[in-house]
Scaffold this motif. Sequence first.
Motif, PDB file in Angstrom:
ATOM      1  N   ARG A  40       6.914  -1.676   2.557  1.00  0.00           N
ATOM      2  CA  ARG A  40       6.925  -0.459   1.900  1.00  0.00           C
ATOM      3  C   ARG A  40       7.328  -0.752   0.418  1.00  0.00           C
ATOM      4  O   ARG A  40       6.554  -0.005  -0.415  1.00  0.00           O
ATOM      5  N   PHE A  41       8.083  -1.535   0.094  1.00  0.00           N
ATOM      6  CA  PHE A  41       8.634  -1.537  -1.269  1.00  0.00           C
ATOM      7  C   PHE A  41       7.836  -2.317  -2.026  1.00  0.00           C
ATOM      8  O   PHE A  41       7.587  -1.687  -3.130  1.00  0.00           O
ATOM      9  N   GLN A  42       7.014  -3.199  -1.682  1.00  0.00           N
ATOM     10  CA  GLN A  42       5.876  -3.805  -2.279  1.00  0.00           C
ATOM     11  C   GLN A  42       4.819  -2.759  -2.723  1.00  0.00           C
ATOM     12  O   GLN A  42       4.279  -2.708  -3.716  1.00  0.00           O
ATOM     13  N   ARG A  43       4.435  -2.245  -1.816  1.00  0.00           N
ATOM     14  CA  ARG A  43       3.492  -0.871  -1.765  1.00  0.00           C
ATOM     15  C   ARG A  43       3.789   0.149  -2.796  1.00  0.00           C
ATOM     16  O   ARG A  43       3.002   0.382  -3.724  1.00  0.00           O
ATOM     17  N   GLU A  44       4.837   0.425  -3.017  1.00  0.00           N
ATOM     18  CA  GLU A  44       5.624   1.476  -3.935  1.00  0.00           C
ATOM     19  C   GLU A  44       5.510   0.762  -5.181  1.00  0.00           C
ATOM     20  O   GLU A  44       5.152   1.509  -6.114  1.00  0.00           O
TER      21      GLU A  44
END
Length: 239
Positions: A40-44
């Motif tokens: 999730r952090f990477q996608r954000e």
Amino acid sequence: MRVLLTVLLWLALPAWAEDVDLELVLLADASGSISEDEIRFQREGYARAITDARVLATIDGTAYQAIAVTYVEWAANTAVVVDWMRIDGPASASVFAGRLLDPPRQAYGRNAIGSALLDAKRMIEQNDFEGWRKVIDFSGDSPNSYSGPSIAEARAQVLAAGITINGLPILCRFCDTASRFPDLGRIYEERIIGGRGAFVVTAASEEDLADAIIRKLILEISDRMPDRDFAGRPAPRHP
């Protein structure tokens, strides 16, 4: 009959590719060392970067004022999170960012870096765009590969196709990458990146990831090499 034959011949012709400045595969790590929170952090981070005003201004400054982008996660398999899209301004960038955040994780298992690079090559060769430049933006927290073609073999095939590989080594938010691979950037330079103007930009911390992605996108879209001030370290040129 002649009209029918003409129509059939027209339908059999290949579709015209859409011209853009850059075809870019964002190839993001989703292997076993990456948690759901990190996914999730990477996608954000990528969603924030693709909609950043500086990135959009760089796209607007290209000859076609447009690039083609796809976001793909890799592990033992590869999974397309957002299929190829033309990004030509805030509206399309926002659509891309929105599509990036919702899909569930679909890539699992241990690293297969060679397979991921070859899948990205195939995606570039089979899409409906034609870019002056073709780039694979490879990110990860480890240089290890446990299955599929070797990194060296895959890299050679990608470079032979005229595709550049850039690297975004991530000194991982939740894991021990920094202690296991303190020279991950150098390893990426030696083993993974290559092609005209290839470079590495390292994400050194949680706070640095989104900014590192922005820096990297600006360099890739503008077709510039990083300098010491911009990317944090000079990157070598690769054949």
